[in-house]
Motif scaffolding. Structure first.
Motif, PDB file in Angstrom:
ATOM      1  N   ARG A   1      -4.838   9.435   0.680  1.00 36.85           N
ATOM      2  CA  ARG A   1      -6.269   8.273   0.287  1.00 36.85           C
ATOM      3  C   ARG A   1      -4.612   7.273   0.858  1.00 36.85           C
ATOM      4  O   ARG A   1      -3.808   7.021  -0.213  1.00 36.85           O
ATOM      5  N   THR A   2      -5.336   6.137   0.629  1.00 36.07           N
ATOM      6  CA  THR A   2      -4.507   4.873   0.321  1.00 36.07           C
ATOM      7  C   THR A   2      -4.803   3.880  -0.854  1.00 36.07           C
ATOM      8  O   THR A   2      -6.168   4.091  -1.371  1.00 36.07           O
ATOM      9  N   VAL A   3      -4.233   4.191  -1.496  1.00 36.62           N
ATOM     10  CA  VAL A   3      -3.759   2.960  -2.791  1.00 36.62           C
ATOM     11  C   VAL A   3      -3.226   1.764  -2.781  1.00 36.62           C
ATOM     12  O   VAL A   3      -2.558   1.880  -2.227  1.00 36.62           O
ATOM     13  N   SER A   4      -3.660   0.430  -3.157  1.00 35.14           N
ATOM     14  CA  SER A   4      -2.792  -0.045  -3.974  1.00 35.14           C
ATOM     15  C   SER A   4      -1.918   0.068  -4.318  1.00 35.14           C
ATOM     16  O   SER A   4      -2.047   0.713  -5.478  1.00 35.14           O
TER      17      SER A   4
ATOM     18  N   GLN B   1     -16.707   5.854  -7.602  1.00 35.13           N
ATOM     19  CA  GLN B   1     -16.285   5.555  -6.789  1.00 35.13           C
ATOM     20  C   GLN B   1     -16.351   7.746  -6.171  1.00 35.13           C
ATOM     21  O   GLN B   1     -16.518   8.285  -6.444  1.00 35.13           O
ATOM     22  N   SER B   2     -16.722   7.456  -4.640  1.00 31.14           N
ATOM     23  CA  SER B   2     -16.772   8.600  -3.794  1.00 31.14           C
ATOM     24  C   SER B   2     -17.821   9.144  -4.504  1.00 31.14           C
ATOM     25  O   SER B   2     -18.312  10.457  -3.921  1.00 31.14           O
TER      26      SER B   2
ATOM     27  N   SER C   1     -12.903   9.486 -10.268  1.00 32.99           N
ATOM     28  CA  SER C   1     -13.222  10.049  -8.656  1.00 32.99           C
ATOM     29  C   SER C   1     -11.945  11.284  -8.550  1.00 32.99           C
ATOM     30  O   SER C   1     -11.737  12.060  -9.676  1.00 32.99           O
ATOM     31  N   PRO C   2     -12.352  11.312  -7.627  1.00 29.99           N
ATOM     32  CA  PRO C   2     -11.617  12.835  -7.123  1.00 29.99           C
ATOM     33  C   PRO C   2     -10.257  13.193  -7.225  1.00 29.99           C
ATOM     34  O   PRO C   2      -9.448  13.942  -7.772  1.00 29.99           O
ATOM     35  N   LYS C   3      -9.628  12.096  -6.938  1.00 28.01           N
ATOM     36  CA  LYS C   3      -8.218  11.979  -7.335  1.00 28.01           C
ATOM     37  C   LYS C   3      -8.232  12.025  -8.507  1.00 28.01           C
ATOM     38  O   LYS C   3      -6.992  12.765  -9.272  1.00 28.01           O
TER      39      LYS C   3
ATOM     40  N   LEU D   1       1.232  -1.739   0.345  1.00 31.63           N
ATOM     41  CA  LEU D   1      -0.160  -0.039   0.202  1.00 31.63           C
ATOM     42  C   LEU D   1       0.762   1.496   0.001  1.00 31.63           C
ATOM     43  O   LEU D   1       2.623   1.059   0.374  1.00 31.63           O
TER      44      LEU D   1
ATOM     45  N   VAL E   1      -4.231   1.806  -9.593  1.00 26.78           N
ATOM     46  CA  VAL E   1      -5.874   2.067 -10.670  1.00 26.78           C
ATOM     47  C   VAL E   1      -6.875   2.800  -9.563  1.00 26.78           C
ATOM     48  O   VAL E   1      -6.511   2.216  -8.704  1.00 26.78           O
ATOM     49  N   THR E   2      -7.119   3.318 -10.533  1.00 27.46           N
ATOM     50  CA  THR E   2      -8.606   3.620  -9.804  1.00 27.46           C
ATOM     51  C   THR E   2      -9.727   4.006 -10.695  1.00 27.46           C
ATOM     52  O   THR E   2      -9.564   3.550 -11.877  1.00 27.46           O
TER      53      THR E   2
END
Ligand SMILES: Cc1cc2nc3c(=O)[nH]c(=O)nc-3n(C[C@H](O)[C@H](O)[C@H](O)COP(=O)(O)O)c2cc1C
Length: 201
Positions: free
Chosen positions: A48-51, A127-128, A68-70, A33, A63-64
């Motif tokens: 935020r945490t991501v893998s 997401q979000s 999303s906001p990010k 992470l 990946v996301t």
């Protein structure tokens, strides 16, 4: 124990890989992470945490959801910071860099590596975004499972996105000394090489 010392190494990405491997060996739950920080167009920071999906020579990937906001932050300002914290080793690595979208091909490969429930979940997720309740997600997941029944490949959702961060600065911190004078070093790319500075803790 790692073979490469960040204070003397010539390639900090090699050290980052070794430290992550050491964290995995130590069973650190945070080994895969990282914390990702972005800044909105209004200048508001988010974390935020991501893998970690990719960690290789000058490429750090995740990946996301592209809605999303990010993802919106990165579209407006690609400057990001990621931080790896491995408490079992008392080590931290902070990487500043520029994020860019992965190729559709590479992002698709990451999607196909996911389990089937996670692939269906990616279709069900927005997401979000606020939803009425958890039932909305459950219905969307059930609809995705009907659409692509067991044995049918789940296609890559249009909102699926991968990002690759190209480091512009890497900083290592090794804590745990009684005097709290941590080992710290900062590395910046200079062409094919890196310029390194030991930091005064
Ligand atoms: C253990 C863990 C792993 C996560 N991995 C990811 C990930 O790989 N990608 C992702 O988009 N969100 C991941 N999340 C969720 C994010 O932390 C975050 O809540 C979500 O991406 C929404 O972020 P945003 O609204 O700031 O864009 C993870 C959260 C946890 C706790």
């Amino acid at each position: 124990m790692t073979r490469t010392d960040p204070m003397t190494c010539s390639d900090p990405m090699t050290v980052l890989l070794e430290w992550q491997a050491a964290a995995r060996e130590a069973g650190d739950p945070q080994a895969g992470l990282m914390a990702l920080s972005t800044v909105s167009p209004a200048g508001e920071p988010s974390l935020r945490t991501v893998s970690v999906k990719l960690l290789e020579s000058r490429r750090i990937g995740f990946v996301t959801d592209s809605r999303s906001p990010k993802a919106r932050d990165i579209a407006a300002c690609p400057r990001v910071t990621v931080m790896f914290t491995w408490m079992s080793l008392r080590r931290q690595v902070t990487v500043r860099g520029d994020a860019a979208r992965m190729s559709a091909e590479e992002a698709g490969r990451e999607f196909r590596r996911r389990s089937r429930p996670a692939q269906l979940g990616a279709w069900a997720s927005h997401q979000s975004s606020p939803i009425l309740d958890r039932g909305v997600l459950d219905s969307a997941l059930a609809a995705a499972a009907r659409r692509w029944p067991e044995g049918t490949p789940v296609p890559v959702p249009p909102h699926w996105a991968g990002y690759v961060i190209t480091p512009t600065e890497i900083e290592f911190l090794r804590a745990g000394r009684p005097d709290r004078l941590h080992d710290r070093s900062r590395h910046r790319p200079a062409g094919d090489a890196w310029v390194q500075h030991v930091l005064g803790s």
